[in-house]
Design a protein around this motif. Structure first.
Motif, PDB file in Angstrom:
ATOM      1  N   ALA A 152      34.973  94.504  82.367  1.00 26.38           N
ATOM      2  CA  ALA A 152      35.380  94.810  80.995  1.00 26.38           C
ATOM      3  C   ALA A 152      36.369  93.784  80.482  1.00 26.38           C
ATOM      4  O   ALA A 152      37.078  93.123  81.256  1.00 26.38           O
ATOM      5  N   LEU A 198      32.227  96.738  71.750  1.00 27.03           N
ATOM      6  CA  LEU A 198      32.823  97.935  71.157  1.00 27.03           C
ATOM      7  C   LEU A 198      33.407  97.645  69.785  1.00 27.03           C
ATOM      8  O   LEU A 198      33.893  96.541  69.511  1.00 27.03           O
ATOM      9  N   PHE A 203      35.272 103.924  74.954  1.00 30.69           N
ATOM     10  CA  PHE A 203      35.067 103.073  76.124  1.00 30.69           C
ATOM     11  C   PHE A 203      34.225 103.782  77.176  1.00 30.69           C
ATOM     12  O   PHE A 203      33.335 103.186  77.786  1.00 30.69           O
ATOM     13  N   THR A 205      36.310  97.795  67.428  1.00 30.96           N
ATOM     14  CA  THR A 205      37.769  97.867  67.604  1.00 30.96           C
ATOM     15  C   THR A 205      38.471  98.242  66.311  1.00 30.96           C
ATOM     16  O   THR A 205      39.690  98.158  66.225  1.00 30.96           O
ATOM     17  N   PHE A 224      39.542  93.559  77.656  1.00 31.37           N
ATOM     18  CA  PHE A 224      40.453  94.288  76.786  1.00 31.37           C
ATOM     19  C   PHE A 224      41.263  93.299  75.966  1.00 31.37           C
ATOM     20  O   PHE A 224      41.637  92.227  76.453  1.00 31.37           O
ATOM     21  N   THR A 275      40.587 105.715  81.604  1.00 25.43           N
ATOM     22  CA  THR A 275      40.533 104.882  80.409  1.00 25.43           C
ATOM     23  C   THR A 275      41.857 104.934  79.651  1.00 25.43           C
ATOM     24  O   THR A 275      42.397 103.906  79.235  1.00 25.43           O
ATOM     25  N   LYS A 335      39.417 106.465  70.817  1.00 26.39           N
ATOM     26  CA  LYS A 335      39.315 105.144  71.443  1.00 26.39           C
ATOM     27  C   LYS A 335      39.048 105.262  72.942  1.00 26.39           C
ATOM     28  O   LYS A 335      38.300 104.461  73.514  1.00 26.39           O
ATOM     29  N   CYS A 390      30.553 102.486  78.581  1.00 23.55           N
ATOM     30  CA  CYS A 390      30.209 102.306  79.990  1.00 23.55           C
ATOM     31  C   CYS A 390      28.894 103.008  80.319  1.00 23.55           C
ATOM     32  O   CYS A 390      28.017 102.449  81.003  1.00 23.55           O
ATOM     33  N   VAL A 446      32.003  95.559  77.614  1.00 21.05           N
ATOM     34  CA  VAL A 446      31.856  96.122  78.955  1.00 21.05           C
ATOM     35  C   VAL A 446      30.416  95.966  79.420  1.00 21.05           C
ATOM     36  O   VAL A 446      29.470  96.065  78.619  1.00 21.05           O
ATOM     37  N   ARG A 501      44.434 101.717  79.014  1.00 22.88           N
ATOM     38  CA  ARG A 501      44.856 101.396  77.654  1.00 22.88           C
ATOM     39  C   ARG A 501      46.371 101.535  77.498  1.00 22.88           C
ATOM     40  O   ARG A 501      47.003 100.723  76.815  1.00 22.88           O
ATOM     41  N   PRO A 510      39.500  97.961  74.357  1.00 25.33           N
ATOM     42  CA  PRO A 510      38.370  97.348  75.058  1.00 25.33           C
ATOM     43  C   PRO A 510      37.398  96.747  74.052  1.00 25.33           C
ATOM     44  O   PRO A 510      37.070  97.369  73.047  1.00 25.33           O
TER      45      PRO A 510
END
Length: 383
Positions: free
Chosen positions: A251, A377, A360, A379, A253, A215, A356, A364, A230, A219, A227
């Motif tokens: 996913a 998610l 993610f 953000t 992003f 992850t 962060k 998942c 997902v 990123r 992300p």
């Protein structure tokens, strides 16, 4: 002179909390590579036998360039309090402790006025990670100049940095990514022998501990991309691996103003003869591929990077060394700016970045638990 006002040329005095596999195989050797930055003066574990065994092993054989004295051993709660409260000379605490207890030690070390480098993941759950971040970024219980970093070597791997650079300059606007991982954990893997991994108190077992690396890598490559959605299907196949060991996911992003869609396929239960880590990012004007070298290939371990089908570039592993150097710099001067591309950057492993990453991973797992339901998610995590 206080512990945080020592002359810059003096190494930072470090206490190592935890005497397990990673401390012995990674933390201690890395500290010894940088005697001008770090001086390990104390080692602690809950059990006296663990400390004695480590101190009597070859782990602390000094290199020819390291004239620092052997560290002093401590154990139990009394020993911990000696390190945190009585040893005013100790500036830094580096810890590799069981995930379910490590957050409380981070809090204690910060409250005692020590810089902290803790191992990833930041915490077992996003909820606990958020509490830690709130404490670190807003608490008045410790000096504001303290540095807390959450170790994540993938953010510092030269090969991964090369991919991130290529995404910015060589492939146009990024559109798609695909991540394929086959990382078998056999039943005799020493990391699986630890109690906290065999009997985890959080959902996902080994999965958060391992997948958080990937992850962070995605990123990093997508310029700290966030992300946003997902959908994952997860399953468990290996009896010796608690909880989830296999996943496929789609996913989305957010990369600055660009939306990047991606697919992820991974298994920790795959055949031990098939090891693979491959990341591809496709853009409007090209593509870049990262491949982890296999054990049967010549040369040192590391990565291959191919940009737009050109010759493979080869990069060795150096992420742990670079993250330790960056952490040392950040401890000395949190606001230091790099001046050239060759400098080791000021610390990228902030608690907020670690939060962060974990968010993610947890999304998942949540999606997989609910049969692939799309998880949106948050953000807006902030320090």
């Amino acid at each position: 002179m206080s512990a945080h006002m020592r002359k810059e040329e003096e190494p930072l005095r470090v206490a190592l909390l935890g005497t397990g596999i990673f401390a012995k195989n990674c933390h201690i050797p890395t500290l010894q590579k940088f005697p001008e930055i770090f001086d390990c003066v104390a080692v602690w574990s809950r059990r006296k036998e663990s400390v004695e065994t480590l101190l009597q092993s070859n782990a602390f054989l000094a290199s020819s360039s390291n004239n620092n004295a052997a560290p002093q051993g401590y154990n139990g709660e009394d020993g911990l309090q000696q390190i945190l409260q009585e040893r005013k000379d100790i500036q830094v605490v580096i810890m590799a402790l069981p995930l379910d207890v490590q957050p409380q030690y981070v809090t204690m070390a910060l409250e005692a006025g020590k810089h902290v480098l803790s191992e990833k993941p930041i915490a077992p759950t996003v909820e606990e990670a958020q509490r830690l971040c709130d404490f670190y970024y807003s608490s008045e219980n410790f000096p504001v100049n303290l540095q807390w970093s959450v170790a994540e070597n993938f953010r510092y791997e030269p090969g991964i940095q090369r991919v991130a650079d290529a995404v910015k300059t060589d492939i146009g606007t990024p559109l798609l990514f695909s991540l394929n991982i086959r990382l078998p954990f056999k039943s005799n893997n020493p990391y699986l022998q630890t109690t906290w991994r065999r009997q985890p108190s959080w959902y996902g077992g080994l999965f958060p501990d391992v997948f958080v690396h990937s992850t962070a890598m995605v990123r990093k490559v997508l310029d700290s991309g966030a992300p946003t959605k997902v959908s994952a299907m997860t399953s468990s196949h290996a009896h010796h691996i608690p909880s989830v060991d296999t996943m496929v996911a789609n996913a989305v992003f957010q990369n600055n103003t660009d939306v990047v869609q991606g697919s992820i396929s991974l298994s920790f239960a795959a055949s031990s003869t098939f090891v693979k880590l491959e990341l591809e990012v496709t853009g409007t004007e090209g593509y870049v591929v990262l491949q982890r070298k296999t054990s049967n290939e010549d040369g040192p371990p590391g990565y291959y990077v191919t940009v737009n089908g050109q010759t493979k570039e080869e990069f060795g592993y150096a992420g742990i060394e670079h993250e330790f150097e960056a952490f040392g710099k950040a401890c000395r001067q949190k606001d230091e700016e790099t001046t050239t591309s060759n400098d080791i950057p000021v610390d990228w492993n902030s608690p907020l970045e670690a939060l962060k990453d974990l968010a993610f991973v947890e999304a998942c797992l949540e999606s997989g638990k609910n049969g692939g339901q799309v998880v949106v998610l948050d953000t807006n995590y902030s320090s």
